[in-house]
Design an enzyme around this catalytic site. Structure first.
Site: not given
Ligand code: 5SP
Ligand code: ADP
Length: 484
Positions: A88-89, A246
């Protein structure tokens, strides 16, 4: 590639997880949920120009997707639909020809903490942000990264003709369409959760035209079809689902219903649940994300989870499983600064060493420190009427580790279920692709695949003494942790 299942009953679909450390791709039999083929290829996260950031090249995500899919041959080209789940983000900036202007700024890059503070103040404070967007933005949120870019690299901001999230970027490479979904859009900070539309006032405030953003697709809509891409082992014309963030993809993959808490242990630690009620937490601990359907996904996230604990195991020269119980050491593993609690400038802190402290106890303290913040947010992400003894669904790479699982059991006092199906993000993306193909609810598709099945670990007595120690150290060290 995992052991291939040679025969399949139904059509095949592809689910992709483009996460921080790697891309994983699964080819899944729609009829049974069986994984017919699996591929995985790593990503590089660099430190930014001064070594203080987290960036990845979007072109590398595309190359990793191709590589992961190539490992899925001969099944990948037979798939009728595909969907991308992604970290995300992240801020992906593209120029007029669709090429990245610079590497993407990732969710765990905390350089935008000053811009985040300013944005909260300029647009009405914590409560106003929570009501408007569902979340008080953390430095992870895309809006803070865009504000950082404009301030620190104005030429890059000026050269930007399109802004994408990681999963949108890959979906667009597949389809040629600039589209996203409400789940991932809800983590930008410029999507209003009440109206479910881009917030034009916030966008104007940060000098970003909505014309540069992807269209937010309604739940169940297709992003398009796969273009003719000779280097990609996916058939031209295969359906492409909207994809999502994700965490939203994993919620789909688990067929999650309200009241079931999920704890995900990967680069990030996350704790979340599905809810029918739109979240708006003014403390900022819980982000009020949308899910990938038509509900909500209140979620708390830490920046320091598996990588931080592995790093501490490395410093101690120990295997990650070589933990020992006992002692009174507290380790706050905030190696990358922290988001929950909100301490972007913090670094790691070790407290309570004695002559008798063993390396294994220090390692156990790192696990405890990483799990503590997630568990303190557990009750806040669950609806008030959720059963207090519902098992925690433990997922992500860390769920394969005994030390992680036992730490969650000891510090939560709850039963823990570890789904045997790994790769729940990719599986959720596959369920979204299957839902699109069949015209069905993707969460119902995943339930039909029985993705939550796996061993159930009974509750143990909660270790309140350890929780109390960590809380004490955290509050005693506030000034130090806030200063960086
Ligand atoms: O910033 C967040 C949720 O807000 C994280 O969960 C990212 O989405 C990255 O996820 P992973 O790569 O650790 O699965
Ligand atoms: N058998 C295992 N035991 C404990 N941890 C593991 C195991 N296998 C992988 N991991 C952890 O999983 C992490 C990767 O998890 P993953 O969910 O794939 O991350 P991400 O989605 O952020 O890229 C690694 O940092 C590693 O520490």
């Amino acid at each position: 590639m995992s052991a291939a299942v040679p025969v399949h009953e139904g059509p095949l679909v592809i689910g992709v997880d483009s996460s921080t450390q790697s891309t994983k791709a699964l080819v899944v039999d729609v009829a049974t949920g069986a994984v017919v083929a699996r591929g995985q290829a790593p990503h590089t996260v660099s430190g930014g120009a001064a070594g203080d950031g987290k960036e990845s090249d979007p072109e590398q995500w595309w190359a990793a997707l191709r590589e992961a899919l190539a490992q899925c041959e001969p099944y990948a080209p037979q798939a009728a639909a595909i969907s991308i789940g992604g970290q995300q983000h992240g801020l992906v900036t593209l120029d007029r020809s669709g090429l990245p202007v610079r590497p993407a700024l990732l969710w765990n890059d905390v350089r935008s903490a000053p811009q985040r503070d300013r944005l909260i103040g300029e647009l009405g404070g914590f409560q106003a942000w929570a009501e408007r967007t569902g979340s008080v933005p953390a430095p992870s949120f895309t809006v803070t990264k865009w504000a950082w870019l404009r301030e620190n690299e104005p030429e890059a901001a000026r050269a930007t003709a399109a802004v994408r999230l990681p999963h949108d970027y890959l979906t667009e490479r597949l389809t040629g369409q600039g589209v996203t979904d409400r789940g991932d859009a809800s983590g930008t900070g410029w999507w209003a959760s009440a109206s479910e539309a881009y917030d034009e006032e916030i966008l104007a405030h940060v000098g970003l035209s909505p014309d540069l953003l992807p269209r937010v697709l309604p739940h169940g809509a297709a992003a398009g079809t796969v273009q003719n891409l000779p280097d990609l082992p996916v058939a031209a014309g295969a359906l492409v689902a909207a994809g999502t963030g994700d965490n939203m993809a994993a919620a789909l993959g688990l067929g999650l219903r309200p009241g079931r808490p999920v704890l995900s242990l990967g680069t990030s630690g996350t704790v979340y649940a599905v809810s029918a009620r739109r979240p708006a937490d003014p403390t900022g601990v819980v982000a009020g994300f949308a899910d990938a359907r038509d509900a909500w996904l209140p979620l708390a996230c830490t920046l320091n989870c598996t990588l931080a604990v592995d790093r501490i195991a490395g410093l101690l020269g120990r295997d990650r499983e070589a933990v020992e119980q006992g002692g009174s050491t507290v380790l706050l593993p905030f190696l990358d600064g922290e988001r929950t609690p909100d301490l972007p400038l913090a670094s790691g802190l070790l407290y309570g060493l004695r002559h008798g402290t063993t390396p294994g106890q220090v390692l156990q303290a790192a696990y405890d420190g990483a799990v503590f913040a997630l568990l303190t947010a557990l009750d806040r992400v669950l609806d008030e009427d959720a059963a207090p003894d519902a098992p925690i669904l433990l997922i992500g790479g860390g769920a394969r580790g005994t030390a992680w699982r036992e730490t969650v059991r000891r510090l939560s006092g709850r039963p823990v279920r570890v789904p045997s199906a790994g790769d729940l993000v990719a599986l959720g993306a596959a369920a979204q692709a299957a839902g699109l193909l069949l015209g069905e609810d993707p969460a119902a598709v995943a339930r039909g695949w029985a993705t939550t099945e796996g061993p159930l670990y009974e509750p143990v007595q909660r270790d309140d003494a350890a929780l109390h120690r960590i809380r004490q150290v955290m509050s005693g060290a506030q000034e130090l942790l806030g200063r960086g």
